[in-house]
Design a protein around this motif. Structure first.
Motif, PDB file in Angstrom:
ATOM      1  N   ASN A   1       0.691  -1.260  -0.021  1.00  0.00           N
ATOM      2  CA  ASN A   1      -0.054  -0.075   0.030  1.00  0.00           C
ATOM      3  C   ASN A   1       0.832   1.291  -0.044  1.00  0.00           C
ATOM      4  O   ASN A   1       2.158   1.270   0.436  1.00  0.00           O
ATOM      5  CB  ASN A   1      -0.963  -0.147   1.261  1.00  0.00           C
ATOM      6  CG  ASN A   1      -1.953   1.028   1.018  1.00  0.00           C
ATOM      7  OD1 ASN A   1      -2.384   1.278   0.180  1.00  0.00           O
ATOM      8  ND2 ASN A   1      -2.662   1.319   2.319  1.00  0.00           N
ATOM      9  N   ASP A   2       0.285   2.364  -0.377  1.00  0.00           N
ATOM     10  CA  ASP A   2       1.069   3.640  -0.693  1.00  0.00           C
ATOM     11  C   ASP A   2       2.289   3.449  -1.399  1.00  0.00           C
ATOM     12  O   ASP A   2       3.444   4.088  -0.818  1.00  0.00           O
ATOM     13  CB  ASP A   2       1.386   4.013   0.811  1.00  0.00           C
ATOM     14  CG  ASP A   2      -0.002   4.668   1.349  1.00  0.00           C
ATOM     15  OD1 ASP A   2      -0.884   5.262   0.624  1.00  0.00           O
ATOM     16  OD2 ASP A   2      -0.114   4.809   2.571  1.00  0.00           O
ATOM     17  N   VAL A   3       2.213   2.848  -2.491  1.00  0.00           N
ATOM     18  CA  VAL A   3       3.602   2.457  -3.397  1.00  0.00           C
ATOM     19  C   VAL A   3       4.313   3.638  -3.751  1.00  0.00           C
ATOM     20  O   VAL A   3       5.169   3.704  -4.225  1.00  0.00           O
ATOM     21  CB  VAL A   3       3.147   1.501  -4.246  1.00  0.00           C
ATOM     22  CG1 VAL A   3       2.579   2.197  -5.412  1.00  0.00           C
ATOM     23  CG2 VAL A   3       4.781   0.864  -4.852  1.00  0.00           C
ATOM     24  N   GLN A   4       3.462   4.885  -3.766  1.00  0.00           N
ATOM     25  CA  GLN A   4       3.993   6.067  -4.432  1.00  0.00           C
ATOM     26  C   GLN A   4       5.193   6.554  -3.617  1.00  0.00           C
ATOM     27  O   GLN A   4       6.053   7.549  -3.988  1.00  0.00           O
ATOM     28  CB  GLN A   4       2.972   7.170  -4.623  1.00  0.00           C
ATOM     29  CG  GLN A   4       2.376   8.019  -3.436  1.00  0.00           C
ATOM     30  CD  GLN A   4       1.690   7.075  -2.422  1.00  0.00           C
ATOM     31  OE1 GLN A   4       0.873   5.950  -3.045  1.00  0.00           O
ATOM     32  NE2 GLN A   4       1.170   7.538  -1.291  1.00  0.00           N
ATOM     33  N   LYS A   5       5.151   6.222  -2.347  1.00  0.00           N
ATOM     34  CA  LYS A   5       6.204   6.746  -1.446  1.00  0.00           C
ATOM     35  C   LYS A   5       7.564   6.104  -1.698  1.00  0.00           C
ATOM     36  O   LYS A   5       8.311   6.415  -0.992  1.00  0.00           O
ATOM     37  CB  LYS A   5       5.887   6.206  -0.032  1.00  0.00           C
ATOM     38  CG  LYS A   5       4.484   7.008   0.687  1.00  0.00           C
ATOM     39  CD  LYS A   5       4.275   6.708   1.918  1.00  0.00           C
ATOM     40  CE  LYS A   5       2.994   7.399   2.539  1.00  0.00           C
ATOM     41  NZ  LYS A   5       2.416   7.294   3.818  1.00  0.00           N
ATOM     42  N   LEU A   6       7.480   5.046  -2.483  1.00  0.00           N
ATOM     43  CA  LEU A   6       8.865   4.262  -2.868  1.00  0.00           C
ATOM     44  C   LEU A   6       9.283   5.115  -4.127  1.00  0.00           C
ATOM     45  O   LEU A   6      10.433   4.612  -4.627  1.00  0.00           O
ATOM     46  CB  LEU A   6       8.539   2.925  -3.120  1.00  0.00           C
ATOM     47  CG  LEU A   6       8.059   2.025  -1.867  1.00  0.00           C
ATOM     48  CD1 LEU A   6       7.862   0.550  -2.255  1.00  0.00           C
ATOM     49  CD2 LEU A   6       8.969   2.118  -0.952  1.00  0.00           C
TER      50      LEU A   6
ATOM     51  N   PRO B   1      14.127   1.263  -3.858  1.00  0.00           N
ATOM     52  CA  PRO B   1      13.381   0.235  -3.229  1.00  0.00           C
ATOM     53  C   PRO B   1      12.417  -0.277  -4.437  1.00  0.00           C
ATOM     54  O   PRO B   1      12.093  -1.387  -4.512  1.00  0.00           O
ATOM     55  CB  PRO B   1      12.728   0.555  -1.944  1.00  0.00           C
ATOM     56  CG  PRO B   1      13.577   1.764  -1.437  1.00  0.00           C
ATOM     57  CD  PRO B   1      14.100   2.412  -2.890  1.00  0.00           C
ATOM     58  N   LEU B   2      12.010   0.604  -5.427  1.00  0.00           N
ATOM     59  CA  LEU B   2      10.913   0.268  -6.337  1.00  0.00           C
ATOM     60  C   LEU B   2      11.670  -0.530  -7.525  1.00  0.00           C
ATOM     61  O   LEU B   2      11.013  -1.364  -7.829  1.00  0.00           O
ATOM     62  CB  LEU B   2      10.322   1.445  -7.028  1.00  0.00           C
ATOM     63  CG  LEU B   2       8.930   1.462  -7.616  1.00  0.00           C
ATOM     64  CD1 LEU B   2       8.065   1.280  -6.743  1.00  0.00           C
ATOM     65  CD2 LEU B   2       8.671   2.941  -8.236  1.00  0.00           C
TER      66      LEU B   2
ATOM     67  N   GLY C   1       2.648  10.628  -9.711  1.00  0.00           N
ATOM     68  CA  GLY C   1       3.959  10.069  -9.698  1.00  0.00           C
ATOM     69  C   GLY C   1       3.862   8.748 -10.188  1.00  0.00           C
ATOM     70  O   GLY C   1       4.651   7.971 -11.059  1.00  0.00           O
ATOM     71  N   PHE C   2       3.162   7.975  -9.383  1.00  0.00           N
ATOM     72  CA  PHE C   2       3.015   6.604  -9.530  1.00  0.00           C
ATOM     73  C   PHE C   2       2.221   6.030 -11.164  1.00  0.00           C
ATOM     74  O   PHE C   2       3.031   5.368 -11.873  1.00  0.00           O
ATOM     75  CB  PHE C   2       1.961   5.638  -8.660  1.00  0.00           C
ATOM     76  CG  PHE C   2       1.891   4.093  -8.546  1.00  0.00           C
ATOM     77  CD1 PHE C   2       3.021   3.441  -9.037  1.00  0.00           C
ATOM     78  CD2 PHE C   2       0.643   3.568  -8.172  1.00  0.00           C
ATOM     79  CE1 PHE C   2       2.968   2.125  -9.270  1.00  0.00           C
ATOM     80  CE2 PHE C   2       0.538   2.307  -8.459  1.00  0.00           C
ATOM     81  CZ  PHE C   2       1.634   1.256  -9.048  1.00  0.00           C
ATOM     82  N   GLN C   3       1.278   6.784 -11.451  1.00  0.00           N
ATOM     83  CA  GLN C   3       0.695   6.310 -12.759  1.00  0.00           C
ATOM     84  C   GLN C   3       1.633   7.037 -13.937  1.00  0.00           C
ATOM     85  O   GLN C   3       1.949   6.395 -14.979  1.00  0.00           O
ATOM     86  CB  GLN C   3      -0.652   7.175 -12.948  1.00  0.00           C
ATOM     87  CG  GLN C   3      -1.446   6.750 -14.197  1.00  0.00           C
ATOM     88  CD  GLN C   3      -2.725   7.428 -14.407  1.00  0.00           C
ATOM     89  OE1 GLN C   3      -3.250   7.732 -13.180  1.00  0.00           O
ATOM     90  NE2 GLN C   3      -3.594   7.240 -15.255  1.00  0.00           N
ATOM     91  N   ASP C   4       2.361   8.088 -13.604  1.00  0.00           N
ATOM     92  CA  ASP C   4       3.215   8.707 -14.565  1.00  0.00           C
ATOM     93  C   ASP C   4       4.548   7.786 -14.473  1.00  0.00           C
ATOM     94  O   ASP C   4       5.006   7.387 -15.756  1.00  0.00           O
ATOM     95  CB  ASP C   4       3.795  10.093 -14.034  1.00  0.00           C
ATOM     96  CG  ASP C   4       2.738  11.148 -14.006  1.00  0.00           C
ATOM     97  OD1 ASP C   4       1.680  10.864 -14.706  1.00  0.00           O
ATOM     98  OD2 ASP C   4       2.727  12.057 -13.205  1.00  0.00           O
TER      99      ASP C   4
END
Length: 305
Positions: A133-138, A149-150, A174-177
């Motif tokens: 969860n909250d993968v955008q933080k990586l 980490p990603l 960020g994540f989708q981009d």
């Protein structure tokens, strides 16, 4: 007693796993498929994923050979759009059909700890679901050549060959981009579910459900006012617009107003709903606005008549 969704064995109320088959016993979503507050296209995606999971599970139970199937799913949406709800609904459906027994949840909060535990978490989740969860933080700060980490996460997903099933949830910014400019990473996910901002009608549904938890129901007049409240909030939204969280917050404020007026009947009245609401325009106001527009004479005549 808790009934196991996999083998129907009765377990203690506080049991975490079924004593017979080992399936995780957690609080399944009480929402049905039709009650999910998402777009019709997202519902179709969810239905497709579940149908495939059921078919795979049935084939395994009958002893048929099942190859490696990619069910990895990325769920992307702003705060409060229902990312966790979608993941929980899919996970519980997978457990109920017997495809998996458990879901391992990891919150992507600490860079170093996430990297340290990554391989262990993949091993721990074998045969089940690993939900991050909250993968955008990586996401890396800028696109650098350093291993972050990603990068390590995607390497593990490639190595795992679909086991465990990986669910990622994150914010669009960020994540989708990142996925859009990294097609090789995007291909790791069989399904990418994009959750839209919730519309006023959807906020109203969520708020009504929350009010029912407080034992409250909306009168016809209060329901209309709350809908206009959400229309106003939607029209004036900014970056703080929190979708379902906003609906819950409004419901809680309504409950507080109900308590302060010492309501006893369990009915929300319009006075319990505070804040700005969308104004209902009179016929004269609508005609005045139309008259400022060039053309549209037929529409104007229909309204006037």
């Amino acid at each position: 007693m808790l009934t196991c969704p996999n083998c129907s064995t009765q377990n203690r109320d506080n049991a975490k796993y079924c004593k017979r088959c080992g399936v995780r016993l957690f609080e399944y979503p009480t929402l049905t498929y039709d009650e999910l507050v998402v777009s019709s296209s997202v519902k179709e995606q969810i239905q497709t994923i579940i149908e495939i999971a059921v078919q795979i599970s049935d084939k395994k139970r009958s002893g048929q050979i099942v190859g490696k199937i990619n069910l990895n799913t990325a769920v992307i949406g702003s705060a409060g759009t229902g990312k966790n709800t979608v993941v929980n609904f899919l996970s519980s459906s997978f457990i109920k059909c017997g495809l998996i027994k458990d879901i391992i949840t990891v919150e992507a909060v600490d860079y170093q700890q996430f990297s340290k535990d990554l391989e262990h978490n993949f091993q721990k989740a074998k045969g089940n679901i690993l939900f991050i969860n909250d993968v955008q933080k990586l996401l890396p700060h800028g696109y650098s050549n350093t291993i972050d980490p990603l990068d390590k996460l995607f390497v593990q997903i490639k190595k795992s060959l679909g086991d465990p099933i990986v669910f990622l949830a994150g914010l669009p910014r960020g994540f989708q981009d990142y996925l859009d400019v990294n097609p090789s990473v995007k291909e790791l996910f069989a399904y990418i579910i994009i959750l839209s901002e919730l519309q006023p009608e959807q906020l109203l549904i969520i708020a009504e459900r929350k009010l029912k938890e407080f034992g409250l129901h909306l009168s016809e007049q209060s329901r209309d006012k709350l809908k206009r409240r959400f229309i106003w909030l939607y029209k004036h939204k900014d970056e703080s617009y929190s979708n379902g969280h906003l609906a819950h917050s409004e419901a809680e404020e309504i409950y507080k107003s109900y308590l302060l007026r010492k309501g006893q009947e369990g009915i929300v009245i319009p006075e319990d709903i505070k804040g700005n609401v969308e104004k209902i325009k009179s016929k004269e106001e609508i005609i005045s606005e139309l008259n400022e527009l060039v053309g549209m004479n037929e529409i104007k005549r229909e309204i006037i008549d």
